[in-house]
Design a protein around this motif. Structure first.
Motif, mmCIF file in Angstrom:
data_model
loop_
_atom_site.group_PDB
_atom_site.id
_atom_site.type_symbol
_atom_site.label_atom_id
_atom_site.label_comp_id
_atom_site.label_asym_id
_atom_site.label_seq_id
_atom_site.Cartn_x
_atom_site.Cartn_y
_atom_site.Cartn_z
ATOM 1 N N MET A 218 0.909 -1.180 -0.013
ATOM 2 C CA MET A 218 0.021 0.023 0.024
ATOM 3 C C MET A 218 0.791 1.253 0.004
ATOM 4 S SD MET A 218 -3.615 -0.858 2.470
ATOM 5 C CE MET A 218 -2.568 -1.532 4.044
ATOM 6 N N ARG A 219 1.871 1.298 0.793
ATOM 7 C CA ARG A 219 2.687 2.464 1.023
ATOM 8 C C ARG A 219 3.601 2.631 -0.434
ATOM 9 N NH1 ARG A 219 4.701 1.737 7.263
ATOM 10 N NH2 ARG A 219 3.078 3.009 8.177
ATOM 11 N N ARG A 220 3.909 1.777 -1.241
ATOM 12 C CA ARG A 220 4.629 1.746 -2.311
ATOM 13 C C ARG A 220 3.775 2.074 -3.394
ATOM 14 N NH1 ARG A 220 9.569 -2.769 -2.347
ATOM 15 N NH2 ARG A 220 9.350 -2.062 -4.438
ATOM 16 N N TYR A 221 2.450 1.541 -3.458
ATOM 17 C CA TYR A 221 1.608 2.087 -4.349
ATOM 18 C C TYR A 221 1.162 3.331 -4.290
ATOM 19 C CZ TYR A 221 -2.860 2.463 -7.038
ATOM 20 O OH TYR A 221 -3.491 3.073 -7.859
ATOM 21 N N ALA A 222 1.079 4.042 -3.180
ATOM 22 C CA ALA A 222 0.909 5.462 -2.858
ATOM 23 C C ALA A 222 2.131 6.105 -3.553
ATOM 24 C CB ALA A 222 0.829 5.758 -1.386
ATOM 25 N N ARG A 223 3.365 5.539 -3.535
ATOM 26 C CA ARG A 223 4.341 6.589 -3.928
ATOM 27 C C ARG A 223 4.423 6.459 -5.367
ATOM 28 N NH1 ARG A 223 8.176 4.033 -1.246
ATOM 29 N NH2 ARG A 223 8.945 2.670 -2.497
ATOM 30 N N VAL A 224 4.402 5.317 -6.071
ATOM 31 C CA VAL A 224 4.184 5.325 -7.465
ATOM 32 C C VAL A 224 2.937 5.978 -7.767
ATOM 33 C CG1 VAL A 224 3.704 3.719 -9.403
ATOM 34 C CG2 VAL A 224 5.322 2.891 -7.416
ATOM 35 N N ALA A 225 1.997 5.868 -7.395
ATOM 36 C CA ALA A 225 0.821 6.808 -7.700
ATOM 37 C C ALA A 225 0.781 8.391 -7.636
ATOM 38 C CB ALA A 225 -0.676 6.172 -7.171
ATOM 39 N N GLY A 226 1.865 8.726 -6.889
ATOM 40 C CA GLY A 226 2.105 10.184 -6.386
ATOM 41 C C GLY A 226 1.045 10.639 -5.537
ATOM 42 N N LEU A 227 0.592 9.746 -4.538
ATOM 43 C CA LEU A 227 -0.048 10.074 -3.418
ATOM 44 C C LEU A 227 0.753 10.640 -2.323
ATOM 45 C CD1 LEU A 227 -2.896 7.236 -3.638
ATOM 46 C CD2 LEU A 227 -3.159 9.615 -4.485
ATOM 47 N N PRO A 228 0.170 11.168 -1.188
ATOM 48 C CA PRO A 228 0.907 11.550 -0.116
ATOM 49 C C PRO A 228 1.044 10.081 0.896
ATOM 50 C CG PRO A 228 -0.716 13.037 -0.160
ATOM 51 C CD PRO A 228 -1.096 12.078 -1.353
ATOM 52 N N ARG A 229 2.065 10.343 1.610
ATOM 53 C CA ARG A 229 2.232 9.020 2.625
ATOM 54 C C ARG A 229 1.020 8.610 3.155
ATOM 55 N NH1 ARG A 229 6.154 6.026 5.088
ATOM 56 N NH2 ARG A 229 5.904 5.546 7.344
#
Length: 496
Positions: A218-229
């Motif tokens: 979930m955290r790495r998905y957020a990073r790839v998708a350009g979402l905040p932590r």
């Protein structure tokens, strides 16, 4: 080589069939309703046989002359899925043996560790594998964990949970290890398994390059998708049953599918051997981040009209297909309007091409002005850019806070928003002849939200759509009709 693909209307089967064709196979597809395949872009290249794995009398025709038969069906979503899949596997195995099929290939699920009590989903997958391995036909069982690609139910759960919840309370199973695999690599292994030696009759673990916990995914998905932590707090009180209902509430994945999938996440899903990769040499499996980038590629970057094709040049296997369920492919909000116009399409097109700048946006001028001021306060472009020419547009030029992304003179204008919004937005306008001297105006606004803020933004502006977008469609068509009555000599009416 002649291959039979069952489940061709499903997630994996719909992606495997065209790739088997590209690999030189002659492909036959078995479907309960042949009409469901008629819109597939590869349908005219395959033989379609109507039949049902639970109706054994329909299977001999499907198996006749087949070298390799792919078992890619499951009944997840039905309360009796274990019994249905058991019967389907037994019928499939018997028909393949009777027809002299050379090999069966089955895509199953990971094997729980010894001593674990498997979930009904994994128990069913293991039972199907056993039936096929004991069929008397050499069988390759590919045991896959979470598959990363748009349309995969597990990936859609991950996508929606991460995008919609910046703060999450999660069950303990988020710490379980998983070895996710890109759908591209799954398809490569499935195709390669057709050529395994005849003596191979066994299961194989397959996985990607990374072993992660669901929390890390979930955290790495957020990073790839350009979402905040994302802030994630695991707790002990959420049972798999409660977790499934929570997933069903937050995501569009149906409860009937979410429940067995969530129940399976209590087991670790890590490959214990890498034998298939040794038997089928090829490129190294993708890592998690690159798999997610491929899955998000079309949603993030492509134009809305061709989102079902691989216009971006990325891996189409990871992107949405028309046959995918409605809840897959990420959230897309659409506002569509159409109106008949008592004016020829060329008159309607004049009004469409003249929109914006001094001519205005044909609806609720104060709302457009306020939105422009707010955009400038947020550091955006607002409405100050206007337009280069009052009457004509060209692809790539700025138009107020929009950019002309595509234009087909006389029929289509698509604008991409460059205002500050938590997502990506398009506005599309079409002029179509109606065959009787008049025309039809079609208008579509599309918004791809980015994170929870994107969903909240759409909800906040939704009450105004009836005023702004309906008024826009009404006034554009009225202006076209007025100009047509005047003979088209005048300029477009200004609607600031």
């Amino acid at each position: 080589m002649r291959s039979l693909v069952t489940g061709a209307t499903g997630y994996i089967g719909g992606r495997l069939a065209p790739r088997l064709l590209d690999a030189g196979h002659s492909v036959r597809c078995l479907a309960r309703d042949a009409r469901r395949l008629r819109d597939a872009p590869w349908a005219d290249r395959v033989e379609i046989v109507q039949g049902d794995l639970t109706a054994p009398e329909t299977l001999p025709a499907a198996m006749e002359g087949v070298d390799v038969a792919y078992f890619l069906v499951h009944s997840l979503g039905r309360s009796d899925f274990e019994e249905v899949d058991r019967v389907a596997a037994a019928n499939f195995a018997a028909a393949a043996r009777a027809a002299g099929v050379r090999r069966i290939v089955y895509l199953g699920g990971p094997e729980p560790a010894p001593g674990d009590r498997p979930s009904p989903h994994l128990r069913s997958r293991a039972e199907v594998a056993r039936i096929l391995l004991e069929s008397g036909v050499p069988t390759a069982v590919l045991r896959a964990p979470v598959i990363i690609g748009s349309g995969s139910a597990s990936f859609e759960m991950l996508r929606h949970l991460t995008e919609r919840l910046p703060v999450m309370v999660t069950p303990r199973w988020v710490h379980n290890r998983i070895q996710p695999i890109a759908v591209r690599d799954v398809l490569r292994y499935l195709i390669g398994a057709a050529d395994l030696p005849a003596e191979v009759n066994r299961g194989f673990d397959i996985g990607g390059a990374d072993v992660l916990t669901f929390l890390e995914m979930m955290r790495r998905y957020a990073r790839v998708a350009g979402l905040p932590r994302r802030f994630i707090l695991p707790v002990r009180v959420l049972s798999p049953w409660l977790s499934a209902h929570w997933v069903g509430l937050v995501t569009p994945v149906p409860n009937a599918i979410a429940r067995p999938l969530v129940a399976s996440l209590v087991h670790e899903a890590v490959a214990h051997e890498n034998d298939l990769a040794q038997l089928l040499p090829g490129p190294e499996p993708l890592g998690f981040d690159e798999s997610v980038r491929l899955a998000l590629g079309k949603i993030r970057d492509a134009d809305v009209e061709t989102r079902w094709t691989s216009a971006s040049g990325r891996d189409a296997a990871a992107e949405p297909l028309p046959s995918d369920p409605d809840w897959s492919g990420g959230s897309v909000y659409v506002d569509e309007r159409f109106r008949p116009v008592a004016a020829p399409a060329d008159r309607l097109w004049r009004v469409i091409e003249g929109i914006g700048g001094e001519n205005g946006w044909y609806s609720f001028p104060l709302a457009w002005s306020v939105r422009g001021w707010l955009d400038r306060l947020a550091g955006g472009v607002g409405l100050r850019r206007g337009r280069r020419d009052r009457h004509h547009l060209r692809v790539g030029e700025a138009l107020d806070w929009w950019r002309v992304e595509e234009m087909v003179p006389g029929s289509l204008l698509r604008l991409r928003a460059e205002m500050r919004v938590p997502g990506r937005a398009w506005l599309e306008m079409r002029a179509e002849p109606d065959g009787s001297g008049g025309s039809v105006y079609r208008q579509r606004a599309v918004f791809l939200p980015r994170g929870l803020g994107g969903h909240l933004y759409w909800a906040s502006v939704l009450p105004f759509h009836g005023i702004v977008f309906n008024g826009m469609a009404r006034n554009i068509t009225r202006t076209a009709e007025t100009e047509s009555l005047r003979g088209g000599a005048g300029e477009a009416v200004t609607h600031r």
